[in-house]
Design a protein around this motif. Structure first.
Motif, short mmCIF file in Angstrom:
data_model
loop_
_atom_site.label_atom_id
_atom_site.label_comp_id
_atom_site.label_asym_id
_atom_site.label_seq_id
_atom_site.Cartn_x
_atom_site.Cartn_y
_atom_site.Cartn_z
N ILE A 102 -31.59 37.20 -15.67
CA ILE A 102 -32.48 36.08 -15.36
C ILE A 102 -31.72 34.76 -15.36
N VAL A 103 -30.87 34.57 -16.36
CA VAL A 103 -30.13 33.31 -16.49
C VAL A 103 -29.12 33.14 -15.35
N VAL A 104 -28.29 34.13 -15.11
CA VAL A 104 -27.24 34.00 -14.10
C VAL A 104 -27.84 33.85 -12.70
N THR A 105 -28.89 34.61 -12.39
CA THR A 105 -29.54 34.46 -11.09
C THR A 105 -30.08 33.05 -10.91
N GLY A 106 -30.73 32.52 -11.94
CA GLY A 106 -31.26 31.17 -11.87
C GLY A 106 -30.17 30.13 -11.68
N ILE A 107 -29.04 30.30 -12.38
CA ILE A 107 -27.93 29.35 -12.26
C ILE A 107 -27.37 29.36 -10.84
N ILE A 108 -27.12 30.55 -10.31
CA ILE A 108 -26.57 30.66 -8.96
C ILE A 108 -27.50 30.01 -7.95
N ASP A 109 -28.78 30.35 -8.01
CA ASP A 109 -29.74 29.79 -7.06
C ASP A 109 -29.85 28.27 -7.20
N TYR A 110 -29.86 27.78 -8.44
CA TYR A 110 -30.00 26.35 -8.67
C TYR A 110 -28.80 25.58 -8.14
N VAL A 111 -27.60 26.05 -8.44
CA VAL A 111 -26.39 25.36 -7.99
C VAL A 111 -26.32 25.35 -6.46
N VAL A 112 -26.64 26.48 -5.84
CA VAL A 112 -26.61 26.56 -4.37
C VAL A 112 -27.63 25.61 -3.76
N ASP A 113 -28.84 25.57 -4.32
CA ASP A 113 -29.88 24.69 -3.78
C ASP A 113 -29.55 23.22 -4.01
N ALA A 114 -29.05 22.88 -5.19
CA ALA A 114 -28.82 21.48 -5.54
C ALA A 114 -27.63 20.88 -4.80
N TYR A 115 -26.62 21.71 -4.47
CA TYR A 115 -25.41 21.18 -3.87
C TYR A 115 -25.24 21.53 -2.40
N SER A 116 -26.06 22.43 -1.89
CA SER A 116 -26.11 22.73 -0.46
C SER A 116 -24.72 22.94 0.13
N ARG A 117 -24.23 22.01 0.96
CA ARG A 117 -22.96 22.20 1.67
C ARG A 117 -21.76 22.26 0.73
N TYR A 118 -21.90 21.76 -0.50
CA TYR A 118 -20.83 21.82 -1.48
C TYR A 118 -21.03 22.97 -2.47
N ALA A 119 -21.95 23.87 -2.14
CA ALA A 119 -22.27 24.97 -3.05
C ALA A 119 -21.06 25.87 -3.29
N GLY A 120 -20.23 26.05 -2.25
CA GLY A 120 -19.06 26.90 -2.41
C GLY A 120 -18.11 26.38 -3.48
N SER A 121 -17.86 25.08 -3.46
CA SER A 121 -16.97 24.47 -4.47
C SER A 121 -17.61 24.50 -5.85
N ALA A 122 -18.92 24.23 -5.91
CA ALA A 122 -19.62 24.26 -7.19
C ALA A 122 -19.59 25.66 -7.79
N MET A 123 -19.82 26.68 -6.96
CA MET A 123 -19.81 28.05 -7.45
C MET A 123 -18.39 28.49 -7.82
N ALA A 124 -17.39 27.96 -7.13
CA ALA A 124 -16.01 28.28 -7.50
C ALA A 124 -15.72 27.80 -8.91
N ALA A 125 -16.26 26.62 -9.27
CA ALA A 125 -16.09 26.11 -10.63
C ALA A 125 -16.79 27.00 -11.64
N VAL A 126 -17.98 27.49 -11.28
CA VAL A 126 -18.73 28.38 -12.16
C VAL A 126 -17.98 29.69 -12.37
N VAL A 127 -17.48 30.28 -11.27
CA VAL A 127 -16.75 31.55 -11.36
C VAL A 127 -15.47 31.38 -12.17
N LEU A 128 -14.80 30.23 -12.00
CA LEU A 128 -13.58 29.97 -12.77
C LEU A 128 -13.87 30.00 -14.27
N CYS A 129 -14.96 29.36 -14.68
CA CYS A 129 -15.32 29.33 -16.10
C CYS A 129 -15.76 30.71 -16.58
N GLU A 130 -16.51 31.43 -15.75
CA GLU A 130 -16.95 32.78 -16.14
C GLU A 130 -15.75 33.68 -16.42
#
Length: 501
Positions: free
Chosen positions: A401-429
């Motif tokens: 539930i948590v990880v799905t919500g985080i992924i969806d939220y970051v993608v929605d909030a950053y739109s065209r920059y979602a790839g870079s935002a998610m790269a930061a998330v994956v790096l920390c994970e």
């Protein structure tokens, strides 16, 4: 090196002859969005299945750590040295997500996916045949990197063939479930193999099922990245003598520029964007906890009930059961998100990004935190093994539930920059998954089983403060962020475009 073939057109002399190629119509059969539904479902299923099987590689070997210690003369008296192959695997994922993955995008999803899958299979061979511990550590670094590319390519496929957010809800949720449960089920599958066979067969059997999976993927996967399909169309037309390019080719960047952006922007967003930082920290702790369990579960269940590592590996199936039970809650989360569009005064008709966090906060409090407390205070030999197992299941439920919500939220909030935002998330994970479990032995020995898990529960509860703040002040946070503000402008333009007759 740029992402187009041949020189760029001379804009000054050939501007009148220049043709920018696009889809011939909304129903263009080569557009991946126009694939038939059965074909989309088949491709999605194979992407999710590949993610599940590949992610097992990260933790499947943990159950055989005593055999590895004996084989390679590794001591775990004061430190869990047998975990280094998992640490190197996770670090490979962190490295490839920032450096290798962006460079592979212009090759197309099919090429990147199949090439990486083949290289991953090759690196399974030395894992099975390793004659020293260093070989195992080094080869698993590259295997972990390949798995990261495979997982991200699978997610890209889903985004490329399902056009609308509503259509992507179930596929993305299932992909997250496969991503997390693949890591959690690794010790379970490893236990089933190691109970009857030598530890090397853990890799041999992975070779077998990946060897069967590869030709299926070769047949099923077609190119799904629209820019690559159009680029190939333009290349054919240029071969026929026409001055044709895609918009993507005209705006092409060199591979050096792509690499600099792919490294610099995620790091910049991680250090300057509060949403990215806390979402990355929250997700990293959640995923890192799943890897931590590969160490703590064995300590707890051997210490309480005298089990062997194989039996302790089987009990981690409780986490997977919880993850499966948590998946339906992600559908409820999606329903709440789409429903929020009715009350969005900032951008009427568009769902509120923070609505993605409603269920995640509940999953964090009652799943992750609650599960940790149950796992902590049922860790007594006088209580049956099922009691701490329930705590494990609760954590598994919360993690999805948590990880799905985080992924969806970051993608929605950053739109065209979602790839870079998610790269930061994956790096920390990957970073926390690499190093957090190394502290498990010392933490559980020093604090004892009860308080070690309690500490993790309190950390989980503390991390939940950040998404609650996002809910309360999300609009103000978005106004102060240049990345999120630009994303909002883009979404507003999409809404206005969709309203045109």
């Amino acid at each position: 090196m740029s992402d187009h073939d041949g020189p760029l057109p001379d804009k000054s002399e050939n501007a009148s002859d220049l043709i920018v190629v696009d889809w011939e119509s909304a129903d263009d059969p080569e557009n991946p969005l126009n694939w038939s539904k059965p074909r989309k479902c088949l491709v999605t299923f194979m992407a999710i299945m590949t993610t599940l099987i590949a992610l097992m590689n990260g933790t499947i070997i943990t159950v055989a750590h005593e055999a590895l210690d004996e084989q390679f003369n590794v001591s775990e008296a004061t430190f869990p040295h047998s975990y280094w192959p998992v640490t190197s695997w996770a670090l490979g994922g962190a490295f490839f997500s920032l450096i290798i993955l962006p460079m592979m995008e212009d090759f197309g999803v099919r090429t990147a996916f199949l090439l990486t899958h083949l290289v991953f299979i090759i690196f399974l061979i030395p894992q099975a045949l390793a004659q020293n511990f260093a070989t195992l550590i080094v080869t698993r670094f590259f295997a972990g990197g390949c798995v990261t590319v495979l997982g991200n390519s699978s997610a890209s496929v889903i985004g490329n063939i399902w056009e609308f957010e509503e259509q992507r809800t179930i596929p993305v949720g299932l992909w997250v479930l496969a991503y997390l449960s693949g890591s959690s089920i690794g010790p379970v599958i490893g236990a089933a193999i190691f109970q009857f066979l030598d530890w090397r067969w853990i890799s041999y059997i992975q070779l077998i099922w990946n060897g069967v999976l590869f030709p299926v993927n070769f047949v099923v996967f077609k190119e799904s990245r629209d820019t690559v399909v159009l680029k190939r169309r333009a290349k054919k037309l240029r071969a026929a003598g026409k001055n044709v390019y895609t918009q993507h080719e005209l705006e092409a960047k060199t591979i050096v520029e792509v690499l600099i952006t792919s490294v610099a922007r995620p790091l910049k967003m991680l250090t300057t964007e509060s949403v990215v930082f806390f979402c990355a920290l929250w997700s990293a702790f959640t995923v890192g906890t799943l890897y931590l369990f590969t160490q703590s579960v064995e300590q707890v269940f051997i210490g309480l009930y005298g089990w062997d590592p194989v039996k302790a590996g089987y009990i981690q199936a409780a986490i997977v059961v919880g993850q499966v039970l948590g998946w339906p809650f992600t559908l409820i989360s999606a329903h709440l998100y789409f429903k929020s569009a009715r009350r969005n005064t900032e951008l009427p008709g568009v769902p509120i990004p923070e609505a993605r966090l409603y269920m995640s906060i509940g999953g964090a409090i009652f799943g992750l935190t609650g599960g940790m407390f149950v796992y902590a205070w049922t860790s007594y030999p006088s209580l049956p093994w099922i009691a701490p197992a329930v705590g494990l299941a609760m954590v598994g439920l919360g993690s999805v539930i948590v990880v799905t919500g985080i992924i969806d939220y970051v993608v929605d909030a950053y739109s065209r920059y979602a790839g870079s935002a998610m790269a930061a998330v994956v790096l920390c994970e990957n970073t926390l998954s690499a190093f957090l479990p190394l502290a498990t032995m010392s933490m559980y020995n020093t604090l004892d089983f009860n308080w070690a898990s309690t500490l993790l529960g309190f950390i989980s509860l503390l991390l939940t403060v950040a998404p609650i703040c996002f809910l309360l002040w999300g609009d103000k946070i978005r106004q102060r962020s240049p990345f999120m503000k630009e994303a909002m402008i883009g979404k507003r333009a999409e809404v206005l475009h969709s309203m045109q007759p």
